[in-house]
Design an enzyme around this catalytic site. Sequence first.
Site, PDB file in Angstrom:
ATOM      1  N   SER A 128       0.816  -1.223   0.000  1.00 61.15           N
ATOM      2  CA  SER A 128       0.000   0.000   0.000  1.00 61.15           C
ATOM      3  C   SER A 128       0.847   1.270   0.000  1.00 61.15           C
ATOM      4  CB  SER A 128      -0.936   0.010   1.205  1.00 61.15           C
ATOM      5  OG  SER A 128      -1.815  -1.089   1.175  1.00 61.15           O
ATOM      6  N   HIS A 179       0.856   4.604   4.506  1.00 59.01           N
ATOM      7  CA  HIS A 179       0.132   5.242   3.409  1.00 59.01           C
ATOM      8  C   HIS A 179       0.575   6.703   3.235  1.00 59.01           C
ATOM      9  CE1 HIS A 179      -3.626   2.421   3.097  1.00 59.01           C
ATOM     10  NE2 HIS A 179      -2.490   1.755   3.190  1.00 59.01           N
TER      11      HIS A 179
END
Length: 203
Positions: A128, A179
């Site tokens: 991610s 992230h």
Amino acid sequence: MFLRTESFNDFLKFYPVIAFIIAVHILLWLMMDVLSLPFAVEWKQLGVGNNYLISQGEYWRLITPIFLHAGLSHTLFNSFSLVLFGPALERMLGKTKFILAYLLAGIAGNIGTYAADPGAYYSHLGASGAIFGLFGIYAYMLFARKELLDQVSSQIIGVIIVLGLIMTFLQPNINVLGHLFGFIGGIALAPPLLRNIKPGYFR
């Protein structure tokens, strides 16, 4: 830009880096989670990001988590995201720059996770951070290199980035720092990567 109309063989031909990364995702998932091969399970234990172990000198854990996932849904979600959002950048940047962007953004996400609490026995894994790095490159284009995007693509990218950041804070078991720092890493990498890129890649 984000619609995939190629055949499977054409996708492999046009986007070999993305195809290879996804193949690695699936192969590792099969070996580690489905077949539970002893050596593969050991690889996963050695590869998962862990702040405490990184602080003890296991610096490879800043890289290896990018290719590991927690189960089938995690593997498929990140692989599907890469299929949607990666090809345009692989085509634009070329293989070498795309690999650098993907790896360095993923590493930036893992460094950010580590720097927040170096001594914590906190484990994390997944692509991610690297994928949010791709979003960061798109975000830079959206605000600083608008000529590289058509209007429809700009609108889609804006919505995707906003939704991705919102979901980062709403979904459970998300490495929020991974992230965010992956996204920031993508923005930081974008200026040199896009320096010599001219419009026309998506026409």
